[in-house]
Design a protein around this motif. Structure first.
Motif, PDB file in Angstrom:
ATOM      1  N   ARG A  19       0.844  -1.196   0.000  1.00 14.74           N
ATOM      2  CA  ARG A  19       0.000   0.000   0.000  1.00 14.74           C
ATOM      3  C   ARG A  19       0.882   1.250   0.000  1.00 14.74           C
ATOM      4  O   ARG A  19       1.746   1.420   0.870  1.00 14.74           O
ATOM      5  CB  ARG A  19      -0.911  -0.032   1.228  1.00 14.74           C
ATOM      6  N   LYS A  20       0.690   2.074  -1.011  1.00  8.69           N
ATOM      7  CA  LYS A  20       1.472   3.291  -1.215  1.00  8.69           C
ATOM      8  C   LYS A  20       2.963   3.005  -1.335  1.00  8.69           C
ATOM      9  O   LYS A  20       3.792   3.901  -1.131  1.00  8.69           O
ATOM     10  CB  LYS A  20       1.206   4.304  -0.092  1.00  8.69           C
ATOM     11  N   TYR A  75      -5.662  -8.496  -1.091  1.00  7.57           N
ATOM     12  CA  TYR A  75      -6.788  -8.667  -2.013  1.00  7.57           C
ATOM     13  C   TYR A  75      -6.421  -8.065  -3.367  1.00  7.57           C
ATOM     14  O   TYR A  75      -5.990  -6.919  -3.451  1.00  7.57           O
ATOM     15  CB  TYR A  75      -8.044  -7.980  -1.477  1.00  7.57           C
ATOM     16  N   PHE A  76      -6.625  -8.842  -4.425  1.00  8.39           N
ATOM     17  CA  PHE A  76      -6.291  -8.345  -5.760  1.00  8.39           C
ATOM     18  C   PHE A  76      -7.169  -7.155  -6.138  1.00  8.39           C
ATOM     19  O   PHE A  76      -6.767  -6.318  -6.945  1.00  8.39           O
ATOM     20  CB  PHE A  76      -6.435  -9.461  -6.799  1.00  8.39           C
ATOM     21  N   ILE A 109      -7.094  -1.303  -7.655  1.00 10.77           N
ATOM     22  CA  ILE A 109      -7.418   0.078  -7.297  1.00 10.77           C
ATOM     23  C   ILE A 109      -6.148   0.917  -7.254  1.00 10.77           C
ATOM     24  O   ILE A 109      -6.066   1.996  -7.853  1.00 10.77           O
ATOM     25  CB  ILE A 109      -8.132   0.138  -5.929  1.00 10.77           C
ATOM     26  N   GLN A 110      -5.130   0.422  -6.555  1.00  9.85           N
ATOM     27  CA  GLN A 110      -3.892   1.189  -6.412  1.00  9.85           C
ATOM     28  C   GLN A 110      -3.174   1.329  -7.750  1.00  9.85           C
ATOM     29  O   GLN A 110      -2.659   2.412  -8.065  1.00  9.85           O
ATOM     30  CB  GLN A 110      -2.971   0.525  -5.379  1.00  9.85           C
ATOM     31  N   SER A 111      -3.146   0.269  -8.540  1.00 10.13           N
ATOM     32  CA  SER A 111      -2.475   0.331  -9.840  1.00 10.13           C
ATOM     33  C   SER A 111      -3.172   1.317 -10.772  1.00 10.13           C
ATOM     34  O   SER A 111      -2.528   2.003 -11.572  1.00 10.13           O
ATOM     35  CB  SER A 111      -2.415  -1.058 -10.478  1.00 10.13           C
ATOM     36  N   GLU A 112      -4.491   1.398 -10.669  1.00 10.96           N
ATOM     37  CA  GLU A 112      -5.236   2.363 -11.479  1.00 10.96           C
ATOM     38  C   GLU A 112      -4.941   3.787 -11.011  1.00 10.96           C
ATOM     39  O   GLU A 112      -4.729   4.692 -11.823  1.00 10.96           O
ATOM     40  CB  GLU A 112      -6.730   2.062 -11.404  1.00 10.96           C
ATOM     41  N   THR A 154       0.246  -6.289   7.241  1.00 12.54           N
ATOM     42  CA  THR A 154      -1.028  -5.712   6.781  1.00 12.54           C
ATOM     43  C   THR A 154      -0.842  -4.633   5.728  1.00 12.54           C
ATOM     44  O   THR A 154      -1.821  -4.175   5.137  1.00 12.54           O
ATOM     45  CB  THR A 154      -1.824  -5.138   7.963  1.00 12.54           C
ATOM     46  N   SER A 155       0.413  -4.196   5.490  1.00 16.23           N
ATOM     47  CA  SER A 155       0.651  -3.199   4.440  1.00 16.23           C
ATOM     48  C   SER A 155       0.724  -3.842   3.056  1.00 16.23           C
ATOM     49  O   SER A 155       0.704  -3.138   2.048  1.00 16.23           O
ATOM     50  CB  SER A 155       1.942  -2.430   4.718  1.00 16.23           C
TER      51      SER A 155
END
Length: 271
Positions: A111-112, A124-125, A130-133, A119-120
């Motif tokens: 994440r980021k 979940y794919f 979402i992040q890649s977009e 947990t970072s």
């Protein structure tokens, strides 16, 4: 053998680069593959070069403390997709390097792009997409090619806490629960497997295929790359069943229909 001063200077002048590990050597080999005009075609070329490599589950769980794992020798379905995408993106850098590849891999997996415990990691794919977009790596095109809203709450990890040793800690458990709640605020689309054969022509070679799940609380069962064979869409993936990277013998639509836990697909396209 100790290098002389002049030998070191010669190596610098001639830009000789030595791999420090087996994974770095593999990375350097993949960087020699031709770069296509589209990132999707480049990704597919890299993915195909791994055909026959072993499948291995749990490769990200080898360390007690969460840290970046780079393993280009064997894969599960998600590490295969991540590794190929990271190498693809680095090939478009002016000066590709193994260090840049590791940074890109971290940016995709966490994440980021920050490693802050178990947990970072993007477990979940759905969150991975979402992040890649958001980072302009690609676009979820599922709704543009006939997808429908997938009405499902994600809670598989917290509902099956016993499957995740790190979730024995209450703090980790609560953080994953918070992530699930956040993801459930998003609308997600999927194409039911009965309709996949009808929209094959709208899926491009090199698109990422994420296979949606009939299992309660779970978003996706599996990931791979779209590839056309004899006029039909197939899946290039790290296969759990055959324990290696393969192109599916049967078309994607037939593969989906054969496996009950697969409900359909989402499609993510590199940009």
């Amino acid at each position: 053998m100790k290098k002389s001063f002049f030998t070191v200077i010669l190596l610098i002048i001639t830009n000789v680069v030595f791999a420090q590990s087996a994974d770095e050597m593999i990375f350097m080999q993949k960087m020699k593959l031709p770069k296509s005009e589209s990132k999707a075609q480049t990704a597919l070329s890299i993915a195909k070069s791994f055909i026959g490599q072993p499948y291995k589950g749990g490769t990200l769980e080898v360390n007690t403390k969460e840290q970046l794992v780079c393993n280009l020798r064997d894969f599960d379905c998600s590490t295969f997709v991540e590794s190929v995408i990271a190498m693809t993106l680095i090939k478009y850098h002016e000066k590709p390097s193994y260090e840049k590849f590791n940074t890109q891999l971290k940016n995709l997996r966490y994440r980021k792009g920050e490693i802050n415990g178990y947990t970072s990691r993007l477990h979940y794919f759905r969150e991975w997409m979402i992040q890649s977009e958001e980072n302009n790596i690609g676009q979820d095109i599922t709704n543009l090619i006939g997808g429908q809203i997938q009405k499902k709450e994600l809670n598989f990890m917290t509902s099956h806490r016993e499957l995740y040793p790190k979730l024995k800690e209450d703090e980790a458990y609560l953080l994953i629960a918070k992530t699930q709640k956040h993801l459930n605020d998003y609308d997600f689309y999927f194409i039911p497997k009965a309709k996949v054969s009808k929209i094959e022509s709208q899926i491009h070679d090199g698109d990422i295929i994420a296979i949606t799940s009939t299992i309660d609380g779970l978003d996706y069962n599996h990931e791979g790359f779209a590839i056309t064979q004899n006029g039909r869409l197939h899946l290039l993936h790290a296969s759990y069943d055959l324990k290696k990277v393969i192109i599916s013998q049967e078309p994607l639509a037939d593969y989906l229909n054969r496996i009950k836990k697969h409900s359909g697909i989402s499609v993510f396209r590199l940009i």
